[in-house]
Design a protein around this motif. Structure first.
Motif, mmCIF file in Angstrom:
data_model
loop_
_atom_site.group_PDB
_atom_site.id
_atom_site.type_symbol
_atom_site.label_atom_id
_atom_site.label_comp_id
_atom_site.label_asym_id
_atom_site.label_seq_id
_atom_site.Cartn_x
_atom_site.Cartn_y
_atom_site.Cartn_z
ATOM 1 N N UNK A 251 44.628 -0.953 -2.581
ATOM 2 C CA UNK A 251 45.884 -0.401 -3.075
ATOM 3 C C UNK A 251 46.520 -1.443 -3.978
ATOM 4 N N UNK A 252 46.206 -1.379 -5.274
ATOM 5 C CA UNK A 252 46.616 -2.419 -6.194
ATOM 6 C C UNK A 252 45.856 -3.690 -5.869
ATOM 7 N N UNK A 253 46.600 -4.789 -5.672
ATOM 8 C CA UNK A 253 45.947 -6.043 -5.314
ATOM 9 C C UNK A 253 45.801 -6.229 -3.820
ATOM 10 N N UNK A 254 46.343 -5.310 -3.006
ATOM 11 C CA UNK A 254 46.304 -5.413 -1.553
ATOM 12 C C UNK A 254 45.349 -4.372 -0.974
ATOM 13 N N UNK A 255 45.222 -4.389 0.352
ATOM 14 C CA UNK A 255 44.348 -3.452 1.040
ATOM 15 C C UNK A 255 45.101 -2.843 2.217
ATOM 16 N N UNK A 256 45.031 -1.515 2.332
ATOM 17 C CA UNK A 256 45.528 -0.828 3.515
ATOM 18 C C UNK A 256 44.423 -0.854 4.567
ATOM 19 N N UNK A 257 44.720 -1.453 5.711
ATOM 20 C CA UNK A 257 43.717 -1.626 6.763
ATOM 21 C C UNK A 257 43.909 -0.604 7.876
ATOM 22 N N UNK A 258 42.798 -0.212 8.477
ATOM 23 C CA UNK A 258 42.801 0.640 9.661
ATOM 24 C C UNK A 258 41.805 0.085 10.664
ATOM 25 N N UNK A 259 42.276 -0.232 11.858
ATOM 26 C CA UNK A 259 41.397 -0.690 12.944
ATOM 27 C C UNK A 259 41.285 0.434 13.963
ATOM 28 N N UNK A 260 40.044 0.746 14.354
ATOM 29 C CA UNK A 260 39.792 1.867 15.251
ATOM 30 C C UNK A 260 39.104 1.393 16.528
ATOM 31 N N UNK A 261 39.647 1.818 17.676
ATOM 32 C CA UNK A 261 38.977 1.637 18.958
ATOM 33 C C UNK A 261 38.145 2.891 19.224
ATOM 34 N N UNK A 262 36.870 2.700 19.527
ATOM 35 C CA UNK A 262 35.956 3.826 19.580
ATOM 36 C C UNK A 262 35.862 4.493 20.935
ATOM 37 N N UNK A 263 36.558 3.974 21.933
ATOM 38 C CA UNK A 263 36.531 4.586 23.260
ATOM 39 C C UNK A 263 37.935 4.598 23.848
ATOM 40 N N UNK A 264 38.147 5.578 24.716
ATOM 41 C CA UNK A 264 39.373 5.560 25.505
ATOM 42 C C UNK A 264 39.367 4.307 26.367
ATOM 43 N N UNK A 265 40.487 3.624 26.417
ATOM 44 C CA UNK A 265 40.480 2.321 27.063
ATOM 45 C C UNK A 265 40.731 2.363 28.560
ATOM 46 N N UNK A 266 41.390 3.403 29.076
ATOM 47 C CA UNK A 266 41.640 3.457 30.510
ATOM 48 C C UNK A 266 42.196 4.810 30.892
ATOM 49 N N UNK A 267 42.161 5.094 32.181
ATOM 50 C CA UNK A 267 42.858 6.248 32.728
ATOM 51 C C UNK A 267 44.236 5.807 33.206
ATOM 52 N N UNK A 268 45.215 6.658 33.008
ATOM 53 C CA UNK A 268 46.576 6.306 33.381
ATOM 54 C C UNK A 268 46.751 6.333 34.889
#
Length: 423
Positions: A251-268
């Protein structure tokens, strides 16, 4: 008719009795929270029939008239999040350990409020004539899936006595078994296990690297990397590994980042209201660039029912390069804020998910004199991992429960009132 009714009453179990005892108690908080064993006074009222016959199965009720604890000034305990269980000792004509358990029913308990525990119930099959005494013993308080274990530190006097006479039993649940109780046993620690459900399958991205000037390319897909975390919370140190993927869009000189967790991390472990869970992660810069970038996710938009998976949403932020060259992006410290508490997970080791050919920007990450921020996140400049968590609340003891990559919500921690003996 009145005479017949009187005769019927005369052959049934005798009138129930209730008596209160108080005894000094030592309670052991969940391991790893940094609190010492504590002492308090438990007051208990036991209700049981005054008379019964051999063969009867009688109902017994344990009522806490005073719990030996209060809720510390850490977190409000939600309604229906606390469950007691314990052991009642039968002695005299017969000996038995009667398993007692109460429902997970309690009003909301504010920080610093008195603990309110539900009545516990159990049953005893009477096997011998004579006097049978009932004495309260150890008990467990399960709150938010962690156990605080309490036991007497002095001899406890009986709280009720049943006079048992010979004859066929006419009440209860049958005469075949001689077991002391058919009620469930004391609760054991039931920490929810990491959910096996997934919020998405790992991307099969062709490459972990990309060239920022490759024919006007703007979208860059990172590879999925497994990151081992050590998560520190007041209920102990836990380890978990999570697959994470970092993607970028120029995006211009910068970057829009997205970090994704691929699994559900826990049960509530409990029902979580909407707007109570917020994740944050630092993406570590390497190669030509230095520092870290903060990426954040939104608050949970919907309530999360008990025992249902808690999913980490996409974490987003903006990366402004501070150097020209090949810069790497790797998952770093993960922070979870939930219901007023903060818990931090630190990678034991990390791996590069994405490599970008970057061009230095003013006030960028490497060698800058501050940080540049946007609505999606910020770039930190001092190199390495920036501190996260509740640094401005050094005395806060976050309650936590580890599953997958996050420590969320936490177990109940108990502080105890000064010991008071019965008069």
């Amino acid at each position: 008719m009145f005479t017949g009714a009187a005769v019927l009453l005369g052959v049934s179990a005798g009138q129930a009795q209730a008596a209160e005892v108080a005894y000094a108690t030592k309670c052991v908080p969940p391991s790893g929270i940094g609190l010492p064993d504590v002492n308090g006074t438990t007051k208990v009222e036991i209700t049981a029939p005054a008379t019964a016959k051999v063969g009867d199965t009688v109902d017994v009720v344990w009522k806490f008239t005073q719990a030996a604890s209060k809720n510390p000034d850490i977190i409000d305990l939600p309604a229906n999040s606390v469950q007691p269980s314990g052991t009642l000792k039968a002695a005299g004509a017969q000996t038995a350990d009667i398993a007692m358990q109460g429902p997970r029913e309690n009003p909301a308990i504010p920080k610093g409020g008195a603990m309110t525990l539900s009545d516990m119930k159990g049953t005893l099959k009477l096997t011998a004539a004579g006097q049978v005494t009932l004495t309260p013993d150890a008990y467990v308080v399960n709150a938010l899936s962690t156990d605080t274990r309490c036991a007497p530190t002095e001899a406890v006097r009986p709280a009720a006595t049943i006079t048992v006479t010979t004859g066929e039993g006419s009440s209860g649940t049958g005469s075949g078994s001689a077991s002391p109780s058919t009620s469930p046993g004391p609760s054991q620690s039931q920490s929810p296990s990491p959910s096996s459900s997934a919020s998405g399958t790992p991307s099969t991205s062709p490459s972990a690297s990309a060239s920022g000037g490759d024919g006007g390319r703007t979208d860059f897909t990172g590879k999925v990397v497994d990151i081992p975390y050590t998560c520190q919370s007041p209920i102990g140190e836990k380890k978990a590994t999570s697959p994470i993927q970092i993607n970028a869009r120029k995006n211009g000189g910068s970057y829009d980042l997205t970090a994704q967790f691929k699994k559900s991390v826990m049960d509530s472990p409990i029902d979580i209201p909407a707007g109570k869970v917020k994740p944050t992660m630092r993406i570590v810069l390497g190669g030509a660039d230095q520092g870290s970038v903060t990426v954040q996710g939104p608050l949970n938009s919907a309530p999360i029912p008990q025992n249902q998976p808690i999913e980490i949403p996409d974490l987003t932020g903006v990366y402004k390069p501070g150097a020209t060259g090949e810069s790497t992006l790797s998952p770093g410290v993960l922070t979870i804020e939930a219901m007023g508490t903060t818990t931090t997970c630190t990678p034991d080791s990390t791996a590069v998910s994405l490599t970008l050919d970057t061009a230095e920007q003013a006030s960028g990450a490497s060698g800058g004199s501050g940080s540049s921020s946007s609505s999606g996140g910020s770039t930190s400049t001092g190199g390495g991992l920036a501190e996260t968590g509740s640094g401005d609340h050094g005395t806060l003891k976050a309650l936590g429960l580890v599953a997958g990559t996050a420590v969320l919500l936490g177990g109940a921690v108990f502080t105890f009132m000064p010991r008071r003996r019965a008069s």
